[in-house]
Design a protein around this motif. Structure first.
Motif, PDB file in Angstrom:
ATOM      1  N   UNK A  97     -28.823  33.178 -23.246  1.00  0.00           N
ATOM      2  CA  UNK A  97     -27.409  33.421 -23.558  1.00  0.00           C
ATOM      3  C   UNK A  97     -27.141  33.235 -25.056  1.00  0.00           C
ATOM      4  N   UNK A  98     -28.124  32.742 -25.792  1.00  0.00           N
ATOM      5  CA  UNK A  98     -27.988  32.594 -27.246  1.00  0.00           C
ATOM      6  C   UNK A  98     -28.252  33.939 -27.919  1.00  0.00           C
ATOM      7  N   UNK A  99     -27.728  34.070 -29.126  1.00  0.00           N
ATOM      8  CA  UNK A  99     -27.854  35.340 -29.859  1.00  0.00           C
ATOM      9  C   UNK A  99     -29.180  35.382 -30.627  1.00  0.00           C
ATOM     10  N   UNK A 100     -30.274  35.390 -29.875  1.00  0.00           N
ATOM     11  CA  UNK A 100     -31.594  35.318 -30.508  1.00  0.00           C
ATOM     12  C   UNK A 100     -32.238  36.676 -30.693  1.00  0.00           C
ATOM     13  N   UNK A 101     -31.486  37.743 -30.433  1.00  0.00           N
ATOM     14  CA  UNK A 101     -32.017  39.082 -30.663  1.00  0.00           C
ATOM     15  C   UNK A 101     -33.325  39.246 -29.925  1.00  0.00           C
ATOM     16  N   UNK A 102     -34.351  39.668 -30.658  1.00  0.00           N
ATOM     17  CA  UNK A 102     -35.702  39.747 -30.097  1.00  0.00           C
ATOM     18  C   UNK A 102     -36.536  38.669 -30.774  1.00  0.00           C
ATOM     19  N   UNK A 103     -36.968  37.711 -30.004  1.00  0.00           N
ATOM     20  CA  UNK A 103     -37.713  36.583 -30.559  1.00  0.00           C
ATOM     21  C   UNK A 103     -39.074  36.475 -29.893  1.00  0.00           C
ATOM     22  N   UNK A 104     -40.091  36.157 -30.708  1.00  0.00           N
ATOM     23  CA  UNK A 104     -41.387  35.803 -30.132  1.00  0.00           C
ATOM     24  C   UNK A 104     -41.641  34.331 -30.381  1.00  0.00           C
ATOM     25  N   UNK A 105     -41.908  33.611 -29.301  1.00  0.00           N
ATOM     26  CA  UNK A 105     -42.282  32.201 -29.436  1.00  0.00           C
ATOM     27  C   UNK A 105     -43.797  32.105 -29.356  1.00  0.00           C
ATOM     28  N   UNK A 106     -44.382  31.584 -30.423  1.00  0.00           N
ATOM     29  CA  UNK A 106     -45.837  31.463 -30.467  1.00  0.00           C
ATOM     30  C   UNK A 106     -46.287  30.220 -29.708  1.00  0.00           C
TER      31      UNK A 106
ATOM     32  N   UNK B 263     -31.683  38.109 -26.355  1.00  0.00           N
ATOM     33  CA  UNK B 263     -30.319  37.695 -26.081  1.00  0.00           C
ATOM     34  C   UNK B 263     -29.370  38.153 -27.177  1.00  0.00           C
ATOM     35  N   UNK B 264     -28.072  37.981 -27.007  1.00  0.00           N
ATOM     36  CA  UNK B 264     -27.463  37.222 -25.921  1.00  0.00           C
ATOM     37  C   UNK B 264     -27.240  38.077 -24.673  1.00  0.00           C
ATOM     38  N   UNK B 265     -27.572  37.499 -23.545  1.00  0.00           N
ATOM     39  CA  UNK B 265     -27.255  38.153 -22.274  1.00  0.00           C
ATOM     40  C   UNK B 265     -26.984  37.058 -21.246  1.00  0.00           C
ATOM     41  N   UNK B 266     -25.944  37.263 -20.463  1.00  0.00           N
ATOM     42  CA  UNK B 266     -25.582  36.273 -19.441  1.00  0.00           C
ATOM     43  C   UNK B 266     -26.682  36.195 -18.405  1.00  0.00           C
ATOM     44  N   UNK B 267     -26.801  35.055 -17.778  1.00  0.00           N
ATOM     45  CA  UNK B 267     -27.725  34.921 -16.648  1.00  0.00           C
ATOM     46  C   UNK B 267     -27.255  35.843 -15.528  1.00  0.00           C
ATOM     47  N   UNK B 268     -28.223  36.432 -14.829  1.00  0.00           N
ATOM     48  CA  UNK B 268     -27.872  37.258 -13.676  1.00  0.00           C
ATOM     49  C   UNK B 268     -27.310  38.617 -14.036  1.00  0.00           C
ATOM     50  N   UNK B 269     -27.579  39.066 -15.258  1.00  0.00           N
ATOM     51  CA  UNK B 269     -27.017  40.324 -15.745  1.00  0.00           C
ATOM     52  C   UNK B 269     -28.100  41.147 -16.425  1.00  0.00           C
ATOM     53  N   UNK B 270     -28.040  42.456 -16.221  1.00  0.00           N
ATOM     54  CA  UNK B 270     -28.890  43.393 -16.951  1.00  0.00           C
ATOM     55  C   UNK B 270     -28.106  43.985 -18.110  1.00  0.00           C
TER      56      UNK B 270
ATOM     57  N   UNK C 144     -15.705  38.138 -22.466  1.00  0.00           N
ATOM     58  CA  UNK C 144     -16.951  37.859 -21.761  1.00  0.00           C
ATOM     59  C   UNK C 144     -17.497  36.473 -22.104  1.00  0.00           C
ATOM     60  N   UNK C 145     -17.954  35.784 -21.071  1.00  0.00           N
ATOM     61  CA  UNK C 145     -18.656  34.522 -21.295  1.00  0.00           C
ATOM     62  C   UNK C 145     -19.691  34.374 -20.183  1.00  0.00           C
ATOM     63  N   UNK C 146     -20.882  33.934 -20.580  1.00  0.00           N
ATOM     64  CA  UNK C 146     -21.956  33.759 -19.606  1.00  0.00           C
ATOM     65  C   UNK C 146     -21.588  32.654 -18.629  1.00  0.00           C
ATOM     66  N   UNK C 147     -22.116  32.735 -17.435  1.00  0.00           N
ATOM     67  CA  UNK C 147     -21.951  31.653 -16.474  1.00  0.00           C
ATOM     68  C   UNK C 147     -22.625  30.394 -17.033  1.00  0.00           C
ATOM     69  N   UNK C 148     -22.002  29.258 -16.772  1.00  0.00           N
ATOM     70  CA  UNK C 148     -22.616  28.002 -17.190  1.00  0.00           C
ATOM     71  C   UNK C 148     -22.515  27.715 -18.663  1.00  0.00           C
ATOM     72  N   UNK C 149     -21.561  28.372 -19.342  1.00  0.00           N
ATOM     73  CA  UNK C 149     -21.430  28.245 -20.787  1.00  0.00           C
ATOM     74  C   UNK C 149     -19.952  28.035 -21.159  1.00  0.00           C
ATOM     75  N   UNK C 150     -19.732  27.192 -22.160  1.00  0.00           N
ATOM     76  CA  UNK C 150     -18.409  27.018 -22.743  1.00  0.00           C
ATOM     77  C   UNK C 150     -18.324  27.845 -24.012  1.00  0.00           C
TER      78      UNK C 150
END
Lengths: 291, 291
Positions: free
Chosen positions: B109-118, B165-172, A166-172
């Protein structure tokens, strides 16, 4: 096939599938990497405009534009229709192609590892696939009939798609990039050995995942998705899905199970680009083929 | 803040970030899920046109359109500029907003788990973040100053972004969908308890990842990417990156190491949407803050 004279390596057929796109860029810069003594290797960067904007396509999916009627239809004039006709000039014309083998490099958000999609079940294709899965055991081999004739690879008889994920679209993804590259060299070396007559004919068995049908997401009357791929199925491409096992989960947490009559092997599970095509996954049957 | 009267839950600020988009759709259908006694909860589906075509945006990134000068500039007329002005009417106007808290639901798409940005380091924000990371230990808390004033959440003082994340764009992804939903309820319950005066004041320490700078991919003179995120760094968001450790790998396999002077904690590693922004990752410093 008697002899392979020309091989085409294709990338960026979908502009947001970066693995193939950047491999082709690399090969354009360093053509000696893909040169072999007994055949010529061409590269083709299929959809530069879509790549530039980081999208799968501009107007329509280029990899569904290669039906012979569409290639011959002068009224089709979207960016991808025109690009398909151009590519058909460069590599084709379809049915009488100037290349003997096409290798079209794709990627997927599904966990399909390294997959080869065959264009047909010709003995050459099956032997090629059997050899690859012997030398590179990670490789899975699929055969999916329905959309064959619309794909870029259908320009020539021996067209193959490599899907990596698996690889996300728009990602290397560096790991998948390097594995795909290794697989490309394995393939080119096989074709070279084929020309040199040094492929040993061994009786072997190939595991072939054969397309059965697509399954769509549960949707409401407006066509809106009502459930997601179930956690227990997510990233489980090529694993058995048995009747009664969870397939989807609704947004309020209700499980929807697989109601088929026999075990299937889903692939392209949760592929981003297939949401708009009405495909949540493709189910296959696993067969052992004597080669 | 004395009392919270209105809270806005926002999704689909980026049309291809499905977690937030489908959560907002769910809440529009079942508003009782986000209702609390002491405040009103609004929902906003921020970029419906981009969602419809499965893209981050139509003309430009909506989440960079909320600078006060831009909101007041009548010559800006792209789809997202107009949408930003509309949203500023609905939730704002910026600086005098009709809502007290904005929660903008994003994915990466990054592996940021659950993040809160203040949005700031106001005591209310820090206490809120400290409470969340105590009750939901998976949650990471970041503060990133530079683009603050351009974000949708900047309409009100207490605007927060959730990144999952991580989750691809356009994906649930069902797992992340459910975790995000649980986090939303935890937040709403906290705000309810805040209004009821039932938040116990405890001295606690918050781990805060504070933005230092962006790092771009190595590029050639044409701006083309020359290297990928190194395998050893991929999916390692929030982990320490020490001077001399691998950061990128070129297409021909050469390692490029991190040449900074001190340990940093990269986030947004290999975020698809940031390729065009010239960001391979954001580096942060890890701080302990007494709250």
């Amino acid at each position: 096939m008697n002899r392979i004279n020309r091989v085409a390596l294709v990338g960026a057929t979908h502009g947001n599938e970066f693995t193939g796109a950047y491999l082709i860029k690399k090969y354009e810069q360093y053509p000696h990497l893909i040169g072999r003594d007994s055949f010529e290797t061409l590269t083709l960067f299929a959809n530069p405009k879509a790549f530039e904007v980081g999208r799968r396509y501009i107007d329509k999916d280029l990899n569904r534009c290669f039906k012979i009627q569409d290639l011959e239809n002068p009224t089709l004039s979207s960016y991808e229709d025109i690009r398909a006709k151009d590519i058909n000039q460069i590599l084709g014309p379809k049915g009488k192609s100037q290349v003997d083998v096409i290798l079209d490099l794709h990627s997927t958000t599904a966990n399909m590892g390294l997959t080869i999609l065959l264009g047909n079940q010709h003995p050459f294709s099956l032997q090629f696939a059997a050899h690859l899965s012997l030398t590179y055991p990670e490789v899975k081999v699929c055969w999916a009939a329905p959309v064959q004739s619309t794909l870029l690879k259908s320009i020539c008889e021996f067209g193959f798609v490599i899907e990596v994920g698996p690889v996300a679209q728009g990602v290397l993804n560096a790991d998948l990039f390097q594995k795909t590259e290794k697989l490309v060299y394995t393939i080119l070396d096989y074709l070279e050995a084929y020309n040199q007559g040094s492929i040993s004919q061994t009786n072997s068995t190939l595991t072939l995942y054969e397309y059965v049908k697509d399954i769509d997401y549960p949707r409401n009357d407006l066509g809106e998705i009502q459930a997601m791929i179930h956690q227990k199925l997510q990233f489980r491409d090529y694993e058995p899905l048995n009747p009664g096992e969870p397939m989807f989960i609704t947004f309020d947490g209700k499980e929807i199970t697989y109601e088929g009559e026999s075990t299937v092997y889903p692939i392209f599970i949760n592929e981003a680009a297939y949401y708009e095509k009405g495909i949540a996954m493709c189910v296959t049957e696993k067969r052992q083929v004597s080669v």
